[in-house]
Design a protein around this motif. Structure first.
Motif, short mmCIF file in Angstrom:
data_model
loop_
_atom_site.label_atom_id
_atom_site.label_comp_id
_atom_site.label_asym_id
_atom_site.label_seq_id
_atom_site.Cartn_x
_atom_site.Cartn_y
_atom_site.Cartn_z
N ILE A 1 0.85 -1.20 0.00
CA ILE A 1 0.00 0.00 0.00
C ILE A 1 0.88 1.25 0.00
CG2 ILE A 1 -1.69 1.32 1.34
CD1 ILE A 1 -2.89 -1.45 2.18
N THR A 2 1.96 1.20 0.73
CA THR A 2 2.90 2.33 0.73
C THR A 2 3.43 2.57 -0.68
OG1 THR A 2 3.52 1.96 3.02
CG2 THR A 2 5.09 3.19 1.68
N MET A 3 3.72 1.50 -1.41
CA MET A 3 4.20 1.65 -2.78
C MET A 3 3.11 2.19 -3.69
SD MET A 3 6.68 1.74 -4.79
CE MET A 3 7.82 1.29 -3.49
N ILE A 4 1.87 1.76 -3.52
CA ILE A 4 0.75 2.29 -4.30
C ILE A 4 0.67 3.81 -4.11
CG2 ILE A 4 -1.78 2.34 -4.46
CD1 ILE A 4 -1.63 -0.75 -3.74
N VAL A 5 0.73 4.24 -2.86
CA VAL A 5 0.66 5.67 -2.57
C VAL A 5 1.91 6.39 -3.09
CG1 VAL A 5 0.51 7.42 -0.73
CG2 VAL A 5 -0.93 5.37 -0.64
N SER A 6 3.04 5.72 -3.11
CA SER A 6 4.26 6.31 -3.66
C SER A 6 4.11 6.62 -5.14
CB SER A 6 5.45 5.37 -3.45
OG SER A 6 5.72 5.21 -2.08
N VAL A 7 3.49 5.71 -5.89
CA VAL A 7 3.26 5.95 -7.32
C VAL A 7 2.33 7.14 -7.50
CG1 VAL A 7 2.36 4.99 -9.48
CG2 VAL A 7 3.66 3.52 -7.93
N ILE A 8 1.24 7.16 -6.73
CA ILE A 8 0.29 8.28 -6.82
C ILE A 8 1.01 9.60 -6.51
CG2 ILE A 8 -1.74 9.32 -5.72
CD1 ILE A 8 -2.71 6.36 -5.24
N SER A 9 1.83 9.59 -5.48
CA SER A 9 2.53 10.81 -5.06
C SER A 9 3.57 11.26 -6.08
CB SER A 9 3.18 10.59 -3.70
OG SER A 9 2.20 10.28 -2.74
N LEU A 10 4.30 10.32 -6.64
CA LEU A 10 5.27 10.65 -7.68
C LEU A 10 4.58 11.34 -8.85
CD1 LEU A 10 8.17 10.40 -8.92
CD2 LEU A 10 7.42 8.19 -9.84
N PHE A 11 3.44 10.79 -9.26
CA PHE A 11 2.73 11.38 -10.39
C PHE A 11 1.96 12.64 -9.99
CE2 PHE A 11 4.31 7.74 -12.37
CZ PHE A 11 4.52 8.15 -13.68
N GLY A 12 1.66 12.80 -8.72
CA GLY A 12 1.12 14.07 -8.27
C GLY A 12 2.12 15.19 -8.54
N PHE A 13 3.40 14.93 -8.26
CA PHE A 13 4.45 15.90 -8.57
C PHE A 13 4.51 16.14 -10.07
CE2 PHE A 13 8.74 16.77 -10.03
CZ PHE A 13 9.07 17.91 -9.33
N LEU A 14 4.56 15.06 -10.85
CA LEU A 14 4.67 15.21 -12.30
C LEU A 14 3.46 15.90 -12.90
CD1 LEU A 14 6.31 11.80 -13.21
CD2 LEU A 14 7.30 14.08 -13.57
N ASN A 15 2.27 15.60 -12.39
CA ASN A 15 1.06 16.27 -12.89
C ASN A 15 1.16 17.78 -12.69
OD1 ASN A 15 -1.20 13.64 -11.71
ND2 ASN A 15 0.01 13.74 -13.55
N ARG A 16 1.58 18.20 -11.50
CA ARG A 16 1.73 19.64 -11.22
C ARG A 16 2.86 20.25 -12.04
NH1 ARG A 16 -2.74 20.43 -9.96
NH2 ARG A 16 -3.54 20.09 -7.88
N TRP A 17 3.97 19.55 -12.12
CA TRP A 17 5.13 20.04 -12.85
C TRP A 17 4.78 20.31 -14.31
CZ3 TRP A 17 10.11 21.35 -11.58
CH2 TRP A 17 11.03 21.45 -12.63
N ASN A 18 4.21 19.31 -14.97
CA ASN A 18 3.95 19.41 -16.40
C ASN A 18 2.76 20.28 -16.74
OD1 ASN A 18 6.14 17.79 -17.55
ND2 ASN A 18 5.25 16.21 -16.24
N ASP A 19 1.72 20.27 -15.93
CA ASP A 19 0.60 21.18 -16.18
C ASP A 19 1.02 22.63 -15.95
OD1 ASP A 19 -1.44 19.64 -17.15
OD2 ASP A 19 -2.57 19.57 -15.29
N THR A 20 1.84 22.87 -14.95
CA THR A 20 2.28 24.24 -14.65
C THR A 20 3.17 24.78 -15.77
OG1 THR A 20 2.11 23.84 -12.28
CG2 THR A 20 3.46 25.71 -12.98
N PHE A 21 4.09 23.96 -16.26
CA PHE A 21 4.97 24.39 -17.34
C PHE A 21 4.29 24.32 -18.71
CE2 PHE A 21 8.77 23.55 -14.57
CZ PHE A 21 9.33 24.80 -14.68
N GLY A 22 3.19 23.60 -18.82
CA GLY A 22 2.58 23.39 -20.13
C GLY A 22 3.47 22.57 -21.03
N THR A 23 4.14 21.57 -20.45
CA THR A 23 5.14 20.78 -21.17
C THR A 23 4.54 20.15 -22.42
OG1 THR A 23 6.08 20.27 -19.00
CG2 THR A 23 6.91 19.02 -20.87
N GLU A 24 5.24 20.31 -23.53
CA GLU A 24 4.80 19.75 -24.80
C GLU A 24 4.95 18.23 -24.80
OE1 GLU A 24 5.84 20.02 -29.58
OE2 GLU A 24 7.19 20.93 -28.12
N ILE A 25 3.91 17.55 -25.25
CA ILE A 25 3.93 16.08 -25.33
C ILE A 25 4.83 15.66 -26.49
CG2 ILE A 25 2.52 14.02 -25.73
CD1 ILE A 25 0.14 15.66 -24.54
N GLU A 26 5.71 14.71 -26.21
CA GLU A 26 6.62 14.19 -27.23
C GLU A 26 5.83 13.38 -28.27
OE1 GLU A 26 8.36 14.81 -23.32
OE2 GLU A 26 6.77 13.46 -23.97
#
Length: 193
Positions: free
Chosen positions: A150-175
Protein backbone atom coordinates in the motif's frame (compact mmCIF):
# COMPACT_ATOMS: atom_id res chain seq x y z
CA UNK A 1 11.15 21.37 -29.34
CA UNK A 2 8.82 24.02 -27.99
CA UNK A 3 7.63 24.25 -24.42
CA UNK A 4 4.39 26.13 -23.92
CA UNK A 5 5.26 28.39 -20.99
CA UNK A 6 9.03 28.31 -20.72
CA UNK A 7 11.81 27.72 -23.20
CA UNK A 8 14.02 24.84 -22.26
CA UNK A 9 17.43 23.85 -23.48
CA UNK A 10 18.30 20.86 -25.62
CA UNK A 11 19.69 17.53 -24.51
CA UNK A 12 23.11 18.51 -25.78
CA UNK A 13 23.14 21.44 -23.34
CA UNK A 14 23.41 18.96 -20.47
CA UNK A 15 26.31 16.62 -21.32
CA UNK A 16 26.76 15.86 -17.61
CA UNK A 17 23.39 14.06 -17.65
CA UNK A 18 23.82 12.10 -20.87
CA UNK A 19 24.22 8.75 -19.10
CA UNK A 20 20.97 9.33 -17.19
CA UNK A 21 19.20 10.59 -20.33
CA UNK A 22 20.27 7.48 -22.26
CA UNK A 23 18.97 5.20 -19.50
CA UNK A 24 15.62 7.03 -19.41
CA UNK A 25 15.35 6.95 -23.19
CA UNK A 26 16.04 3.21 -23.24
CA UNK A 27 13.44 2.57 -20.52
CA UNK A 28 10.70 4.85 -21.92
CA UNK A 29 11.50 4.81 -25.63
CA UNK A 30 12.15 8.58 -25.70
CA UNK A 31 13.56 11.33 -23.47
CA UNK A 32 10.73 13.27 -21.78
CA UNK A 33 10.78 17.04 -22.07
CA UNK A 34 10.06 17.19 -18.34
CA UNK A 35 13.55 15.81 -17.65
CA UNK A 36 15.10 18.54 -19.78
CA UNK A 37 13.22 21.13 -17.73
CA UNK A 38 14.48 19.54 -14.51
CA UNK A 39 18.04 19.45 -15.87
CA UNK A 40 18.20 23.21 -15.32
CA UNK A 41 18.73 22.25 -11.67
CA UNK A 42 21.10 19.29 -11.43
CA UNK A 43 20.22 18.49 -7.81
CA UNK A 44 16.50 18.42 -8.61
CA UNK A 45 17.01 16.11 -11.59
CA UNK A 46 19.22 13.77 -9.57
CA UNK A 47 16.78 13.66 -6.64
CA UNK A 48 13.77 13.13 -8.90
CA UNK A 49 15.55 10.38 -10.83
CA UNK A 50 16.47 8.66 -7.58
CA UNK A 51 12.85 8.73 -6.40
CA UNK A 52 11.61 7.48 -9.76
CA UNK A 53 14.16 4.65 -9.78
CA UNK A 54 13.15 3.66 -6.24
CA UNK A 55 9.43 3.62 -7.08
CA UNK A 56 9.72 1.82 -10.43
CA UNK A 57 12.53 -0.43 -9.25
CA UNK A 58 10.49 -1.78 -6.35
CA UNK A 59 9.10 -5.31 -6.67
CA UNK A 60 6.25 -4.63 -4.19
CA UNK A 61 3.86 -3.90 -7.08
CA UNK A 62 4.39 -4.94 -10.71
CA UNK A 63 5.12 -2.25 -13.29
CA UNK A 64 1.88 -2.81 -15.21
CA UNK A 65 -0.05 -1.96 -12.07
CA UNK A 66 2.21 1.02 -11.37
CA UNK A 67 1.50 2.40 -14.83
CA UNK A 68 -2.27 1.96 -14.32
CA UNK A 69 -2.03 3.76 -10.97
CA UNK A 70 -0.06 6.57 -12.62
CA UNK A 71 -2.57 6.78 -15.46
CA UNK A 72 -5.57 6.89 -13.11
CA UNK A 73 -4.10 9.62 -10.93
CA UNK A 74 -3.07 11.60 -14.05
CA UNK A 75 -6.55 11.25 -15.53
CA UNK A 76 -8.03 12.41 -12.25
CA UNK A 77 -5.75 15.43 -12.06
CA UNK A 78 -6.35 16.31 -15.72
CA UNK A 79 -2.69 16.30 -16.80
CA UNK A 80 -2.73 15.47 -20.53
CA UNK A 81 1.06 15.24 -20.67
CA UNK A 82 1.16 12.55 -17.97
CA UNK A 83 -1.90 10.80 -19.41
CA UNK A 84 -0.07 10.32 -22.71
CA UNK A 85 3.07 9.11 -20.93
CA UNK A 86 1.35 6.70 -18.58
CA UNK A 87 -0.99 5.23 -21.19
CA UNK A 88 2.00 4.64 -23.47
CA UNK A 89 4.00 3.31 -20.50
CA UNK A 90 1.19 0.91 -19.60
CA UNK A 91 1.17 -0.46 -23.14
CA UNK A 92 4.98 -0.83 -23.10
CA UNK A 93 4.73 -2.93 -19.91
CA UNK A 94 2.17 -5.25 -21.54
CA UNK A 95 -1.23 -3.78 -20.65
CA UNK A 96 -3.59 -4.21 -23.59
CA UNK A 97 -4.78 -1.11 -25.44
CA UNK A 98 -8.39 -2.16 -24.80
CA UNK A 99 -7.75 -2.30 -21.05
CA UNK A 100 -6.05 1.09 -21.10
CA UNK A 101 -8.97 2.52 -23.05
CA UNK A 102 -11.46 1.06 -20.53
CA UNK A 103 -9.86 2.70 -17.49
CA UNK A 104 -12.36 5.57 -17.36
CA UNK A 105 -15.12 3.00 -16.83
CA UNK A 106 -12.99 0.58 -14.77
CA UNK A 107 -15.70 0.04 -12.15
CA UNK A 108 -17.96 -1.56 -14.78
CA UNK A 109 -15.24 -3.20 -16.86
CA UNK A 110 -14.36 -6.90 -16.91
CA UNK A 111 -10.80 -5.91 -17.80
CA UNK A 112 -10.12 -5.01 -14.16
CA UNK A 113 -10.11 -7.36 -11.17
CA UNK A 114 -11.60 -6.35 -7.81
CA UNK A 115 -8.03 -5.98 -6.56
CA UNK A 116 -7.19 -3.54 -9.39
CA UNK A 117 -10.45 -1.68 -8.83
CA UNK A 118 -9.51 -1.09 -5.20
CA UNK A 119 -6.23 0.46 -6.35
CA UNK A 120 -7.88 2.58 -9.02
CA UNK A 121 -10.51 3.80 -6.56
CA UNK A 122 -7.72 5.28 -4.45
CA UNK A 123 -5.73 6.57 -7.44
CA UNK A 124 -8.70 8.42 -8.92
CA UNK A 125 -9.78 9.80 -5.52
CA UNK A 126 -6.32 10.98 -4.52
CA UNK A 127 -5.56 12.55 -7.90
CA UNK A 128 -8.32 15.10 -7.34
CA UNK A 129 -7.92 18.47 -5.70
CA UNK A 130 -8.81 18.51 -2.93
CA UNK A 131 -7.72 14.93 -2.29
CA UNK A 132 -10.71 12.62 -1.81
CA UNK A 133 -8.97 9.58 -0.33
CA UNK A 134 -10.84 8.07 2.62
CA UNK A 135 -10.35 5.34 5.19
CA UNK A 136 -12.68 3.13 3.12
CA UNK A 137 -10.15 3.18 0.26
CA UNK A 138 -7.52 1.81 2.63
CA UNK A 139 -9.92 -0.71 4.18
CA UNK A 140 -10.53 -2.05 0.65
CA UNK A 141 -6.81 -2.12 -0.15
CA UNK A 142 -6.11 -4.02 3.07
CA UNK A 143 -8.17 -6.93 1.71
CA UNK A 144 -5.57 -7.52 -1.00
CA UNK A 145 -2.28 -5.85 -0.08
CA UNK A 146 0.29 -5.65 2.70
CA UNK A 147 1.07 -2.30 4.30
CA UNK A 148 4.35 -2.24 2.37
CA UNK A 149 2.51 -2.72 -0.93
CA UNK A 150 0.00 0.00 0.00
CA UNK A 151 2.90 2.33 0.73
CA UNK A 152 4.20 1.65 -2.78
CA UNK A 153 0.75 2.29 -4.30
CA UNK A 154 0.66 5.67 -2.57
CA UNK A 155 4.26 6.31 -3.66
CA UNK A 156 3.26 5.95 -7.32
CA UNK A 157 0.29 8.28 -6.82
CA UNK A 158 2.53 10.81 -5.06
CA UNK A 159 5.27 10.65 -7.68
CA UNK A 160 2.73 11.38 -10.39
CA UNK A 161 1.12 14.07 -8.27
CA UNK A 162 4.45 15.90 -8.57
CA UNK A 163 4.67 15.21 -12.30
CA UNK A 164 1.06 16.27 -12.89
CA UNK A 165 1.73 19.64 -11.22
CA UNK A 166 5.13 20.04 -12.85
CA UNK A 167 3.95 19.41 -16.40
CA UNK A 168 0.60 21.18 -16.18
CA UNK A 169 2.28 24.24 -14.65
CA UNK A 170 4.97 24.39 -17.34
CA UNK A 171 2.58 23.39 -20.13
CA UNK A 172 5.14 20.78 -21.17
CA UNK A 173 4.80 19.75 -24.80
CA UNK A 174 3.93 16.08 -25.33
CA UNK A 175 6.62 14.19 -27.23
CA UNK A 176 5.75 12.49 -30.53
CA UNK A 177 5.98 8.88 -29.31
CA UNK A 178 3.42 9.07 -26.48
CA UNK A 179 1.36 11.65 -28.39
CA UNK A 180 1.15 9.39 -31.44
CA UNK A 181 0.27 6.43 -29.22
CA UNK A 182 -2.76 8.27 -27.87
CA UNK A 183 -3.81 9.51 -31.33
CA UNK A 184 -3.27 6.22 -33.16
CA UNK A 185 -4.29 3.66 -30.54
CA UNK A 186 -6.60 5.24 -27.96
CA UNK A 187 -8.54 7.97 -29.78
CA UNK A 188 -10.01 5.43 -32.27
CA UNK A 189 -11.33 3.51 -29.23
CA UNK A 190 -13.12 6.61 -27.90
CA UNK A 191 -10.31 8.04 -25.75
CA UNK A 192 -10.61 11.72 -24.94
CA UNK A 193 -8.25 14.08 -26.74
Amino acid sequence: MAIAFIKTKKRTDFPEHEQMFSFIEKYMGYLPHSYLLMAENSDLLTAFSGLTNTVFGSSEIDNQTKQLIALASSLSSGCKYCQSHTSHGAERTGVSVKKISAILDYENSDYFSDQEKSILNLAFASGKVPNQATKKHFDDLNKYFTSSQITMIVSVISLFGFLNRWNDTFGTEIEKIPGNFVEDELVPLGWMK
